[in-house]
Write an enzyme that holds these catalytic residues in place. Structure first.
Site: not given
Ligand SMILES: Cc1ncc(C[n+]2csc(CCOP(=O)(O)OP(=O)(O)O)c2C)c(N)n1
Lengths: 351, 335
Positions: A53, A76, A79, A121
């Site tokens: 990320e 998501f 993250y 999530h």
């Protein structure tokens, strides 16, 4: 009518063709999957990044610095937290360089509950994101708004965070995207990747038209006189339903979809609260240091003498996560009944 | 992978043209005098914080001289850290800009009084904003390299940072993103190894023999060089840059350098006698080979000392930014 995932895909296609978008990337964003929510299927500049990320946000910043226009995806929002300092940096680059550098980049990420996604999530990101100056932050609740806001985001010379309410990604809209075919099945045939082998598949894009929803403008979804409800994202359709239900009980609720969280349409909220004297803010992020708390504070400070009742907030519970079991998720984030009850109470409250 | 062989290299003949050696020396002196002036300004209360690169001139000057300076992907991008005033001067920046940033005046060309000393930024020269968080530049640099690869031409991206910072994940990100077989990037990855974090020594920080060994795992060609030797630095950088420009693939350089005034004003900013001084070593060689004599070198130093003293006096009288300018440049306007 298109659903939100299709609308996002069409906006990105439009942006590749007409707005100079050069890179649409992130984990599993390119072929064959086209994103875990299918938002990037068939796009010509979509590619798969490493599972990193910080690398994704960093690369978007570097691409934007070098005059390209990237649209990065974090799979998501749960993250995106390990990139916070890079987000801070992207937000302050124009300011810290006294206006010399600008970062025209878009980051898209799905947010919130609704898919029984358990602890990692289901989180929201609006409170954290609105705490980072220098970004514009938007969150649509309909496919058409998603289309129009994403086009604006891709035209903006600043970093824009595009939050996608994952519970609404598969929900069809009531309004047609300019250029989309009349028949939903025809649209699906044209732009949804087939199951199985996709190696030979190419989308057939409809002739899409320019349609931009300005960042910072809310939408007056329903007029009313006795109370105002202000929301965005997943809880928006719930607020609209609550207003219809209460209308049957003889209570008139005005409904505002913020669409943009920063900058936001304070004029629209202010005019409505001055008219109704009562306001409920609704979102599903955890309630402590919630963006709705900012709106409550501003309402009290600026509109105190217009108020007939204390402004209220319905938000997610301040618990460490959203549990997997149905009852746990339902108890953690606002549901239809929480909103209807809160509005009913608010309408009946007398000074 | 060569380990630094300081004594041997320092007595090797100076294998660059005479004018080039003189130019490098001149810039090294200019950069050293600038840093000393900045430290003095800090100590006199004309700034809040000092951090800079005295001790790294022998590496940083050649780097700046070899860069293709200009705006946009056809030119080189520099994603640097806060010890690179010498690179900036070699790229043509005026030293008074650094003084203005130290004094946080409205005229500070890099941030308008908003950012720390040594935090340069210049879009017209592709100098990406230097920031305080360690190593973030390693996550950002692959982005500009990607744009350059697509653009074509021979522009490359250069990223530099310290040895302690290589413990951050962004350093690994850079190695991963630069060397993917699907899209190798034209990027020169540099670590200037001064053997220190702030007060943490290298052996408390990492265990590789050479930091450049980490590049091996990614099939990135790499070298460890003596960054205290301007000639070796120039030649190795030139070879590495040629490779990246032509092959459009990454190269890795670890430069062993000195930290002459400690970490920053936070650790006192006093001269450290135990470190090798690259300028003194270079001057001894220039004298030995009859390229410059002591008088000429002293003249250069005196000239810059006077120039910077005058610049400091100018800067002293320049206005501070006004409080209400905090609202300027939060967002870029559409053109
Ligand atoms: C992310 C981050 N963590 C901590 C710091 C505080 N800090 C500033 S400089 C420094 C040491 C850096 O050492 P190194 O990477 O070797 O670079 P050098 O300063 O020696 O050139 C630290 C820990 C910081 N600026 N950023």
């Amino acid at each position: 009518m298109a659903n939100m995932a299709q609308a996002i895909r069409m906006a990105l296609h439009y942006a590749e063709e007409h707005l100079g978008v050069t890179d649409i990337f992130g984990e599993d964003v390119g072929a064959p999957l086209g994103g875990v929510f299918t938002c990037t299927q068939g796009l010509k500049t979509a590619w798969n990044s490493p599972l990193d990320e910080r690398g994704i946000i960093g690369a978007a910043m570097g691409l934007a610095m070098a005059g390209n226009r990237p649209v990065a995806e974090i799979q998501f929002c749960d993250y995106i937290y390990n990139t916070i300092d890079l987000l801070k940096l992207a937000g302050n680059t124009h300011w810290s360089t006294n206006g010399d550098w600008a970062l025209p980049m878009v980051v898209r990420t799905p947010v919130g509950s609704g898919i029984r996604g358990s602890l990692y999530h289901s989180h929201s990101f609006d409170a954290t994101m609105t705490h980072i100056p220098g970004w514009k932050v938007v969150m649509p609740s309909t496919p058409l708004d998603a289309y129009g806001l994403l086009i604006s985001a891709c035209q903006d010379p600043n970093p824009v965070m595009f939050l996608e309410p994952k519970a609404l990604l598969r929900v069809k809209g009531d309004e047609r995207i300019p250029g989309e075919p009349e028949d939903d099945r025809a649209l699906s045939k044209m732009i949804d990747a087939p199951l199985g082998d996709r190696s030979q598949w190419k989308p057939q894009w409809p002739a899409l038209e320019a349609f931009a929803i300005p960042i910072g403008k809310g939408k007056l979804v329903r007029e009313g006189t006795q109370a105002t409800v202000v929301s965005y994202g997943r809880t928006m359709p719930l607020c609209i339903k609550a207003a219809s239900q209460l209308a049957e009980e003889g209570l008139s609720v005005e409904v505002i979809d913020m669409r943009s969280l920063w900058p936001y349409d304070w004029e629209m909220i202010k005019a409505s609260v001055q008219k109704t004297g009562r306001v409920l803010f609704v979102n599903e992020d955890t309630e402590v240091t919630n963006f709705g708390e900012h709106l409550v504070r501003r309402t009290v400070e600026e509109l105190f003498y217009s108020l007939l009742a204390p402004p209220r907030l319905v938000a997610g519970k301040f618990v460490p996560g959203i549990g997997l079991a149905d009852a746990l998720e339902m108890a953690s984030v606002p549901q239809q009944n929480d909103i209807t009850t809160a509005l009913r109470t608010l309408c009946r409250e007398q000074p | 992978m060569s380990r630094p062989r300081l004594i041997k290299e320092n007595s090797a003949p100076l294998s660059l043209p005479r004018e080039q050696l003189i130019r490098i020396h001149d810039l090294m002196v200019k950069a050293r005098v600038l840093e000393e002036r900045l430290i003095q300004m800090y100590k006199q209360g004309h700034g809040y914080f000092w951090i800079g690169g005295p001790g790294e001139e022998a590496f940083n000057v050649p780097l700046g001289l070899l860069m293709k300076v200009g705006e946009g992907p056809a030119y080189d991008y520099l994603h640097a850290h806060y010890r690179q005033s010498a690179t900036l001067l070699a790229m043509g920046e005026e030293p008074i800009g650094a003084l203005r940033q130290m004094k946080n005046t409205a005229t500070d060309p890099y941030s308008g009084g908003r950012n720390f000393a040594g935090h340069f930024s210049r879009r017209s020269k592709n100098i990406a904003p230097i920031t305080s968080p360690i190593e973030v530049q390693y996550a950002i640099a692959p982005g500009s390299a990607m744009a350059q690869k697509r653009h074509g031409g021979d522009g490359i991206t250069i990223v530099t940072g310290g040895d302690a910072g290589t413990a951050e994940g962004d350093f690994a990100s850079c190695l991963v993103w630069s060397s993917r077989p699907a899209n190798p990037l034209p990027i020169l990855i540099i670590v200037t190894n001064n053997k220190w974090g702030i007060s943490t020594t290298a052996d408390g920080q990492h265990g590789e023999t050479n930091i450049s060994d980490r590049a091996r795992a990614f099939n990135i060609p790499a070298k460890t060089i003596n960054g205290n030797d301007p000639v070796e630095s120039y030649q190795e950088l030139q070879a590495a840059m040629d490779y990246v420009r032509k092959e459009r693939k990454p190269f890795f350089i670890e430069a062993r350098v000195s930290r002459l005034y400690g970490h920053s004003s936070a650790s006192g900013a006093n001269f450290v006698n135990e470190e090798q001084d690259c300028l003194r070593l270079f001057e001894a060689r220039l004298e030995q080979e009859g390229i410059l004599d002591r008088k000429q070198m002293d003249e250069a130093r005196n000239r810059y000392t006077e120039e910077l003293a005058a610049a400091a006096r100018t800067v002293r009288d320049e206005p501070q930014p006004s409080g209400d300018s905090i609202w300027d440049h939060i967002y870029a306007e559409k053109k």
